[in-house]
Design an enzyme around this catalytic site. Sequence first.
Site, PDB file in Angstrom:
ATOM      1  N   ARG A  49      11.703   5.659   6.200  1.00  0.00           N
ATOM      2  CA  ARG A  49      10.236   5.622   6.126  1.00  0.00           C
ATOM      3  C   ARG A  49       9.694   6.244   7.418  1.00  0.00           C
ATOM      4  O   ARG A  49       9.982   5.753   8.512  1.00  0.00           O
ATOM      5  CB  ARG A  49       9.736   4.181   5.938  1.00  0.00           C
ATOM      6  CG  ARG A  49      10.232   3.583   4.614  1.00  0.00           C
ATOM      7  CD  ARG A  49       9.414   2.411   4.166  1.00  0.00           C
ATOM      8  NE  ARG A  49       8.080   2.790   3.753  1.00  0.00           N
ATOM      9  CZ  ARG A  49       7.098   1.921   3.574  1.00  0.00           C
ATOM     10  NH1 ARG A  49       7.297   0.647   3.791  1.00  0.00           N
ATOM     11  NH2 ARG A  49       5.906   2.332   3.185  1.00  0.00           N
ATOM     12  N   ASP A  61       0.881   0.502  11.668  1.00  0.00           N
ATOM     13  CA  ASP A  61       2.217   1.095  11.579  1.00  0.00           C
ATOM     14  C   ASP A  61       2.470   2.046  12.730  1.00  0.00           C
ATOM     15  O   ASP A  61       3.614   2.270  13.119  1.00  0.00           O
ATOM     16  CB  ASP A  61       2.379   1.796  10.233  1.00  0.00           C
ATOM     17  CG  ASP A  61       2.430   0.742   9.130  1.00  0.00           C
ATOM     18  OD1 ASP A  61       1.353   0.324   8.652  1.00  0.00           O
ATOM     19  OD2 ASP A  61       3.537   0.275   8.814  1.00  0.00           O
TER      20      ASP A  61
HETATM   21  C1  RUB Z   1       2.671  -1.419   5.625  1.00  0.00           C
HETATM   22  C2  RUB Z   1       1.824  -2.597   5.864  1.00  0.00           C
HETATM   23  C3  RUB Z   1       0.883  -2.568   6.908  1.00  0.00           C
HETATM   24  C4  RUB Z   1       1.617  -2.677   8.146  1.00  0.00           C
HETATM   25  C5  RUB Z   1       0.942  -3.166   9.270  1.00  0.00           C
HETATM   26  O1  RUB Z   1       3.130  -1.662   4.422  1.00  0.00           O
HETATM   27  O2  RUB Z   1       1.941  -3.613   5.244  1.00  0.00           O
HETATM   28  O3  RUB Z   1       0.175  -1.401   6.921  1.00  0.00           O
HETATM   29  O4  RUB Z   1       2.979  -2.655   8.136  1.00  0.00           O
HETATM   30  O5  RUB Z   1       1.256  -4.472   9.546  1.00  0.00           O
HETATM   31  P1  RUB Z   1       4.350  -1.148   3.690  1.00  0.00           P
HETATM   32  P2  RUB Z   1       2.188  -4.803  10.759  1.00  0.00           P
HETATM   33  O6  RUB Z   1       5.545  -1.325   4.584  1.00  0.00           O
HETATM   34  O7  RUB Z   1       4.297  -2.065   2.554  1.00  0.00           O
HETATM   35  O8  RUB Z   1       4.094   0.281   3.366  1.00  0.00           O
HETATM   36  O9  RUB Z   1       1.574  -4.164  11.938  1.00  0.00           O
HETATM   37  O10 RUB Z   1       2.186  -6.271  10.844  1.00  0.00           O
HETATM   38  O11 RUB Z   1       3.514  -4.259  10.404  1.00  0.00           O
END
Ligand code: RUB
Length: 358
Positions: A98, A243
């Site tokens: 990813r 992210d």
């Molecule tokens: C990504 C998701 C959020 C984050 C941020 O989703 O859930 O955007 O990860 O949260 P996926 P954090 O992995 O389902 O695409 O900062 O707590 O990770």
Amino acid sequence: MTDIQQLVQRYQEENLALPIWLEEGTLKVIDQTKLPFSEEIMTCSTVEDLGEAIRSMQIRGSGAIGICGAYGLYLAALVSDGDPETVKEAGVLLKSTRPTAVNLMKTVDEMTASIEGAGQDLIRTMEAKAVEILERQLAFEYELGRHGAELIEDGDTVMTHCHSGALGGAGFGGRALSVIRTAHEQGKKIHVITCETRPYLQGARITAYELKKFGIPHTLITDNMSGFCMSTGRIDKVVVGSDRVSANGDLANKVGTYMHALAAKEHDIPFYTATSSHTIDFETPSGADIEVEMRDASEVTHMKGIAIAPEGTNALYPSFDITPNALISGIITEKGVITAPFSTNLKKVNAQADKVSQ
Ligand code: RUB
């Protein structure tokens, strides 16, 4: 008792959710695609299995996949016959799963860097480093939760998007839910609005599941209702995870975040992202430089294998979007809340960080 066993015991004592752990030489993962209807534990016997679990979002959330980077390389060390190259290759595989969340890249790099001095103790070194990464990440959740909770007032309704919570992080509350959980545990009477988050429904399935477990009152809305809720005074603050945050404070987060930030700006509602210094990527100057993961269109045209559009319909699935820093009121980190001008203030906080990690 090994480091890993001690950690598991600590998680039980502190009522934390372990997203991934090691048992009898295999990795165990809570399958997040099955939540909230069943709490299934899946086994990843190889790094390839783990890579597939990340790709298919059985384990997801930027913090949790960062931990996969650490545990994945530990698993690789266990079956490596002491060959460091095999472990490094496992890192390359995991990093390809990813592209947007930066924690995975950073934990793999940190694990890989520690291979050099490992010598005969490859397994022991990988175990110790993986546990160190997880513990550091957990400490950050407690800290950023404390800083973020100062922004939340008694009686606030806080909106969040997607799932930035315990199972997507190190087990206390990830990022956004660490802020929310801390405010709740401080006795503030808060209400949470969770957006369902099409197409994977992380908000409806996983955020609502965790809020229920934490005993925090909440209301589920579909993503397209946030503007209405803001314009009718139903939302006081927005807190989302992240992210990746670029050097100028632009935010990559689950698709839909940008649209909520625009609406929040229009209605003078503070919009925060909760993150850690590990997610601030100084190698990436601005949001325009962040690679946004594009997922398979079938994830939009189908839900759980059932078509929701005519056969052959074109669909688009950017998994993340970019919220420009001008729409962000503050970036909540374990070091404190960072406000504009972000380029300057993010650098200052980074310089203070003894060790930049998740
Ligand atoms: C990504 C998701 C959020 C984050 C941020 O989703 O859930 O955007 O990860 O949260 P996926 P954090 O992995 O389902 O695409 O900062 O707590 O990770």
